[in-house]
Design a protein around this motif. Structure first.
Motif, PDB file in Angstrom:
ATOM      1  N   THR A   1      16.352   5.539  -0.972  1.00  0.00           N
ATOM      2  CA  THR A   1      17.115   6.769  -0.809  1.00  0.00           C
ATOM      3  C   THR A   1      18.245   6.573   0.192  1.00  0.00           C
ATOM      4  N   GLU A   2      17.946   5.913   1.288  1.00  0.00           N
ATOM      5  CA  GLU A   2      18.935   5.659   2.341  1.00  0.00           C
ATOM      6  C   GLU A   2      20.097   4.806   1.818  1.00  0.00           C
ATOM      7  N   LEU A   3      19.789   3.789   1.026  1.00  0.00           N
ATOM      8  CA  LEU A   3      20.818   2.888   0.509  1.00  0.00           C
ATOM      9  C   LEU A   3      21.522   3.432  -0.733  1.00  0.00           C
ATOM     10  N   GLY A   4      20.936   4.435  -1.369  1.00  0.00           N
ATOM     11  CA  GLY A   4      21.484   4.912  -2.631  1.00  0.00           C
ATOM     12  C   GLY A   4      21.092   3.997  -3.778  1.00  0.00           C
ATOM     13  N   GLY A   5      20.078   3.201  -3.568  1.00  0.00           N
ATOM     14  CA  GLY A   5      19.594   2.254  -4.567  1.00  0.00           C
ATOM     15  C   GLY A   5      19.728   0.834  -4.051  1.00  0.00           C
ATOM     16  N   PHE A   6      18.857  -0.021  -4.519  1.00  0.00           N
ATOM     17  CA  PHE A   6      18.880  -1.434  -4.116  1.00  0.00           C
ATOM     18  C   PHE A   6      19.886  -2.191  -4.977  1.00  0.00           C
ATOM     19  N   GLN A   7      20.606  -3.103  -4.350  1.00  0.00           N
ATOM     20  CA  GLN A   7      21.533  -3.976  -5.067  1.00  0.00           C
ATOM     21  C   GLN A   7      20.862  -5.300  -5.427  1.00  0.00           C
ATOM     22  N   SER A   8      19.871  -5.698  -4.623  1.00  0.00           N
ATOM     23  CA  SER A   8      19.144  -6.941  -4.895  1.00  0.00           C
ATOM     24  C   SER A   8      17.727  -6.814  -4.351  1.00  0.00           C
ATOM     25  N   VAL A   9      16.852  -7.656  -4.850  1.00  0.00           N
ATOM     26  CA  VAL A   9      15.459  -7.673  -4.402  1.00  0.00           C
ATOM     27  C   VAL A   9      15.386  -8.077  -2.932  1.00  0.00           C
ATOM     28  N   ASP A  10      16.311  -8.923  -2.488  1.00  0.00           N
ATOM     29  CA  ASP A  10      16.316  -9.389  -1.096  1.00  0.00           C
ATOM     30  C   ASP A  10      16.525  -8.257  -0.092  1.00  0.00           C
ATOM     31  N   GLN A  11      17.052  -7.134  -0.518  1.00  0.00           N
ATOM     32  CA  GLN A  11      17.219  -5.997   0.386  1.00  0.00           C
ATOM     33  C   GLN A  11      15.883  -5.424   0.835  1.00  0.00           C
ATOM     34  N   LEU A  12      14.799  -5.825   0.189  1.00  0.00           N
ATOM     35  CA  LEU A  12      13.483  -5.375   0.643  1.00  0.00           C
ATOM     36  C   LEU A  12      13.197  -5.856   2.062  1.00  0.00           C
ATOM     37  N   LEU A  13      13.870  -6.916   2.499  1.00  0.00           N
ATOM     38  CA  LEU A  13      13.681  -7.403   3.865  1.00  0.00           C
ATOM     39  C   LEU A  13      14.146  -6.380   4.901  1.00  0.00           C
ATOM     40  N   GLU A  14      14.967  -5.420   4.488  1.00  0.00           N
ATOM     41  CA  GLU A  14      15.416  -4.360   5.385  1.00  0.00           C
ATOM     42  C   GLU A  14      14.350  -3.276   5.561  1.00  0.00           C
ATOM     43  N   VAL A  15      13.326  -3.294   4.719  1.00  0.00           N
ATOM     44  CA  VAL A  15      12.259  -2.293   4.778  1.00  0.00           C
ATOM     45  C   VAL A  15      11.286  -2.684   5.880  1.00  0.00           C
ATOM     46  N   ARG A  16      10.989  -1.729   6.735  1.00  0.00           N
ATOM     47  CA  ARG A  16      10.051  -1.986   7.828  1.00  0.00           C
ATOM     48  C   ARG A  16       8.687  -2.366   7.259  1.00  0.00           C
ATOM     49  N   GLY A  17       8.136  -3.492   7.761  1.00  0.00           N
ATOM     50  CA  GLY A  17       6.820  -3.943   7.328  1.00  0.00           C
ATOM     51  C   GLY A  17       6.860  -4.973   6.219  1.00  0.00           C
ATOM     52  N   ILE A  18       8.060  -5.265   5.708  1.00  0.00           N
ATOM     53  CA  ILE A  18       8.172  -6.277   4.658  1.00  0.00           C
ATOM     54  C   ILE A  18       8.937  -7.462   5.219  1.00  0.00           C
TER      55      ILE A  18
ATOM     56  N   GLY B   1       0.841  -1.189   0.000  1.00  0.00           N
ATOM     57  CA  GLY B   1       0.000   0.000   0.000  1.00  0.00           C
ATOM     58  C   GLY B   1       0.878   1.241   0.000  1.00  0.00           C
ATOM     59  N   GLU B   2       0.275   2.372   0.301  1.00  0.00           N
ATOM     60  CA  GLU B   2       1.031   3.624   0.273  1.00  0.00           C
ATOM     61  C   GLU B   2       2.117   3.670   1.345  1.00  0.00           C
ATOM     62  N   LYS B   3       1.823   3.170   2.553  1.00  0.00           N
ATOM     63  CA  LYS B   3       2.823   3.225   3.632  1.00  0.00           C
ATOM     64  C   LYS B   3       4.036   2.363   3.312  1.00  0.00           C
ATOM     65  N   LYS B   4       3.801   1.127   2.880  1.00  0.00           N
ATOM     66  CA  LYS B   4       4.930   0.252   2.555  1.00  0.00           C
ATOM     67  C   LYS B   4       5.655   0.752   1.306  1.00  0.00           C
ATOM     68  N   GLY B   5       4.900   1.277   0.357  1.00  0.00           N
ATOM     69  CA  GLY B   5       5.526   1.837  -0.842  1.00  0.00           C
ATOM     70  C   GLY B   5       6.440   2.992  -0.491  1.00  0.00           C
ATOM     71  N   GLN B   6       5.979   3.862   0.401  1.00  0.00           N
ATOM     72  CA  GLN B   6       6.812   4.993   0.826  1.00  0.00           C
ATOM     73  C   GLN B   6       8.023   4.507   1.610  1.00  0.00           C
ATOM     74  N   ALA B   7       7.835   3.457   2.410  1.00  0.00           N
ATOM     75  CA  ALA B   7       8.964   2.895   3.156  1.00  0.00           C
ATOM     76  C   ALA B   7      10.017   2.332   2.190  1.00  0.00           C
ATOM     77  N   ILE B   8       9.575   1.731   1.087  1.00  0.00           N
ATOM     78  CA  ILE B   8      10.516   1.225   0.080  1.00  0.00           C
ATOM     79  C   ILE B   8      11.281   2.387  -0.541  1.00  0.00           C
ATOM     80  N   LEU B   9      10.581   3.470  -0.867  1.00  0.00           N
ATOM     81  CA  LEU B   9      11.251   4.639  -1.451  1.00  0.00           C
ATOM     82  C   LEU B   9      12.251   5.242  -0.479  1.00  0.00           C
ATOM     83  N   ASP B  10      11.871   5.315   0.798  1.00  0.00           N
ATOM     84  CA  ASP B  10      12.776   5.861   1.816  1.00  0.00           C
ATOM     85  C   ASP B  10      14.032   4.997   1.951  1.00  0.00           C
ATOM     86  N   LYS B  11      13.853   3.675   1.957  1.00  0.00           N
ATOM     87  CA  LYS B  11      15.005   2.765   2.070  1.00  0.00           C
ATOM     88  C   LYS B  11      15.890   2.873   0.826  1.00  0.00           C
TER      89      LYS B  11
END
Length: 131
Positions: A98-115, A86-96
């Protein structure tokens, strides 16, 4: 009480009332069907062909067949098209991102709160990462 009902005890009256309520509820159930979301028994215990197909191909109603969303270029609108996002998790993905400077792998989504593992498994067929 007088007459033919004089010999019915209070317990018998309560029993009759409960039986009448049960009968009325049963008639309503068969007339209107089970409530939405009720679990129904098919009789075999085995999943039907449609249920097996649904298990094999996860639903992503907002995506076209074969479409994959790049996590490093996706907008909030793109991310909310993913199942379970949803919007909250989507925004959390965008925030992460930005924090990481981009994702290196799909598995990094586990670092996103709520995923967690479940959501990652549900969306991984629909996402990709480009450097």
């Amino acid at each position: 009480m007088t007459g033919k009902f004089a010999k019915i005890s209070r317990l018998e009256w309560v029993t009759l009332l409960l039986t009448a309520c049960f009968a009325a509820g049963t008639l309503l159930w068969f007339h209107f069907g089970p409530p939405p979301g009720a679990v129904t028994f098919t009789g075999t215990g085995e999943p039907t062909a449609a249920e097996q197909q649904a298990e094999q191909t996860p639903e992503a109603p907002g995506l076209l067949e074969g479409e994959r969303i790049d996590l490093n270029t996706a907008t909030l609108s793109d991310l909310t098209r993913l199942p379970g996002i949803g919007e909250k998790k989507g925004q959390a993905i965008l925030d992460k991102r930005t924090e990481l400077g981009g994702f290196q792998s799909v598995d990094q989504l586990l670092e996103v709160r709520g995923i967690g593992e479940g959501i990652l498994a549900r969306i991984s067929p629909y996402v990709t990462v480009t450097p």
